[in-house]
Design a protein around this motif. Structure first.
Motif, PDB file in Angstrom:
ATOM      1  N   GLY A 144     -35.794 -26.181  -6.784  1.00 42.73           N
ATOM      2  CA  GLY A 144     -34.489 -25.312  -7.314  1.00 42.73           C
ATOM      3  C   GLY A 144     -33.399 -25.833  -6.820  1.00 42.73           C
ATOM      4  N   ALA A 145     -33.209 -26.288  -5.587  1.00 42.29           N
ATOM      5  CA  ALA A 145     -31.929 -26.968  -5.024  1.00 42.29           C
ATOM      6  C   ALA A 145     -31.774 -28.260  -5.835  1.00 42.29           C
ATOM      7  N   ALA A 146     -32.765 -29.123  -6.539  1.00 41.82           N
ATOM      8  CA  ALA A 146     -32.357 -30.139  -7.152  1.00 41.82           C
ATOM      9  C   ALA A 146     -31.867 -29.650  -8.522  1.00 41.82           C
ATOM     10  N   ALA A 147     -32.552 -28.736  -9.152  1.00 42.96           N
ATOM     11  CA  ALA A 147     -32.245 -28.105 -10.255  1.00 42.96           C
ATOM     12  C   ALA A 147     -30.669 -27.794 -10.106  1.00 42.96           C
ATOM     13  N   ALA A 148     -30.282 -26.910  -9.286  1.00 48.30           N
ATOM     14  CA  ALA A 148     -28.945 -26.507  -9.068  1.00 48.30           C
ATOM     15  C   ALA A 148     -27.855 -27.585  -9.072  1.00 48.30           C
ATOM     16  N   ALA A 149     -28.061 -28.702  -8.311  1.00 50.90           N
ATOM     17  CA  ALA A 149     -27.323 -29.845  -8.102  1.00 50.90           C
ATOM     18  C   ALA A 149     -27.105 -30.593  -9.388  1.00 50.90           C
ATOM     19  N   ALA A 150     -28.317 -30.629 -10.204  1.00 49.65           N
ATOM     20  CA  ALA A 150     -28.087 -31.108 -11.694  1.00 49.65           C
ATOM     21  C   ALA A 150     -27.244 -30.300 -12.556  1.00 49.65           C
TER      22      ALA A 150
ATOM     23  N   LYS B 233     -20.999 -18.035 -16.269  1.00 50.81           N
ATOM     24  CA  LYS B 233     -20.599 -19.107 -15.385  1.00 50.81           C
ATOM     25  C   LYS B 233     -20.942 -18.769 -13.764  1.00 50.81           C
ATOM     26  N   LEU B 234     -22.189 -18.126 -13.642  1.00 46.07           N
ATOM     27  CA  LEU B 234     -22.694 -17.911 -12.352  1.00 46.07           C
ATOM     28  C   LEU B 234     -22.794 -19.218 -11.605  1.00 46.07           C
ATOM     29  N   ASP B 235     -22.657 -19.238 -10.096  1.00 42.33           N
ATOM     30  CA  ASP B 235     -22.986 -20.398  -9.422  1.00 42.33           C
ATOM     31  C   ASP B 235     -24.595 -20.768  -9.334  1.00 42.33           C
ATOM     32  N   PRO B 236     -24.763 -22.078  -9.413  1.00 41.11           N
ATOM     33  CA  PRO B 236     -26.067 -22.747  -9.790  1.00 41.11           C
ATOM     34  C   PRO B 236     -27.131 -22.168  -8.765  1.00 41.11           C
TER      35      PRO B 236
END
Ligand SMILES: NC(=O)c1ccc[n+]([C@@H]2O[C@H](COP(=O)([O-])OP(=O)(O)OC[C@H]3O[C@@H](n4cnc5c(N)ncnc54)[C@H](OP(=O)(O)O)[C@@H]3O)[C@@H](O)[C@H]2O)c1
Length: 296
Positions: free
Chosen positions: A219-225, A195-198
């Protein structure tokens, strides 16, 4: 230079804006007229037909979905090759198989024009900023005629061989990228229980051998998803990713080999399309896979 662009979708429109900015006289045409509005507002003329576009310019750029769209746009009624192609240079930038570029080159030659292929690495933002990576195929003389234009679109231009060579190189570059999005999803599934922060996950992957260049850009777009949030404007959709994988698999087959990892990635991406994600950004693929994990 008087330049025409046929196909002002995401990439074509961004390239048009860039070429206007560096001082070229642009004319555009798009099947869906609505999508010529951005370039027209920046000063481009809009041609009534593809043939009229060719008549009014020296160099014609096409940036289309696939081989079918190339066939329709070049050879259809009022298509590009029903215009006056004599002495004109075409730059074909779509991601397609090399044989498509070679066959098109022959048809253009019969009309007195010439063709180079220049598919690109990089997405909408680099296209807008003139920072694509161009993989060029064509004769030395043809490439020399438009080298300046290529360099205005691209941060790096690699002339890798005769017509079709750019297409081969582009498919090769995209292969590990497409496979990566699936591999990254599978990797994320392994650490989903943590459960780490994206953003933290992206940062860890980016700084180790678990992450290629694309994580810096997307990467930022992948984290948002991963957070279930909107990942911003779509730059490269999952439908196009499937198209590219199919081309790579066919190309490998035509060369007498196989592409088993690409075939597996394609299976997974096609499943995403069946779930209705065909228009979603490729950067959302890893999140889709990660969410399969049953976390207690
Ligand atoms: N997006 C990226 O990050 C990226 C990066 C590198 C390379 N590429 C490659 O660049 C190409 C374009 O990608 P894109 O993202 O710009 O796609 P897009 O936004 O979907 O644009 C596709 C363009 O092709 C036109 N088109 C499709 N079928 C046609 C037909 N039958 N006749 C005439 N025009 C037709 C579309 O016209 P309508 O508007 O009428 O549909 C639109 O202008 C693809 O080959 C893709 O693989 C994309």
């Amino acid at each position: 230079m008087k330049i025409g662009i046929a196909g002002t979708g995401r990439m074509g429109a961004a390239i048009a804006l860039r070429l206007i900015e560096v001082g070229h006289e642009l004319t555009v045409w798009n099947r869906t007229p609505e999508k010529t509005k951005g370039p027209a507002a920046a000063g481009a003329k809009v041609a009534a037909t593809p043939a009229a576009l060719v008549d009014g310019v020296e160099v014609i750029i096409t940036m289309l979905t696939d081989d079918k769209s190339i066939a329709e746009l070049y050879h259809g009624p009022q298509g590009l090759l029903s215009g006056n192609a004599k002495g004109k240079l075409f730059i074909e930038m779509s991601t397609v198989r090399p044989e498509v570029e070679r066959a098109l080159g022959e048809k253009i030659r019969q009309k007195g024009g010439s063709l180079i292929d220049c598919p690109v690495g990089g997405t909408v933002e680099p296209a807008r900023a003139g920072k694509l990576f161009g993989f060029v195929g064509g004769s030395d003389a043809d490439v020399a005629r438009v080298r300046q234009v290529l360099e205005q679109m691209c941060r790096r231009v690699e002339h890798v061989g005769p017509l079709g060579a750019g297409a081969s190189m582009k498919l090769a570059i995209n292969l590990p990228l497409m496979v990566y999005w699936q591999a990254f999803g599978e990797a994320l599934a392994l650490v989903a229980p943590l459960k780490l922060d994206p953003d933290r996950l992206i940062s860890i992957f980016s700084e180790t051998s678990g992450g290629p260049n694309v994580l810096k850009a997307r990467g930022a777009a992948a984290a948002a998803a991963m957070r279930g949030k909107d990942s911003g404007p779509v730059t490269f959709d999952i439908g196009l990713a499937c198209k590219d994988l199919r081309l790579m698999i066919a190309e490998a087959k035509s060369l007498g080999t196989d592409a088993p990892v690409s075939q597996s990635a394609l299976k997974s991406f096609e499943e995403a399309v069946r779930e209705g994600l065909g228009d979603a950004d490729g950067a959302s693929l890893p999140a889709r896979w990660m969410k399969r994990v049953n976390i207690k």
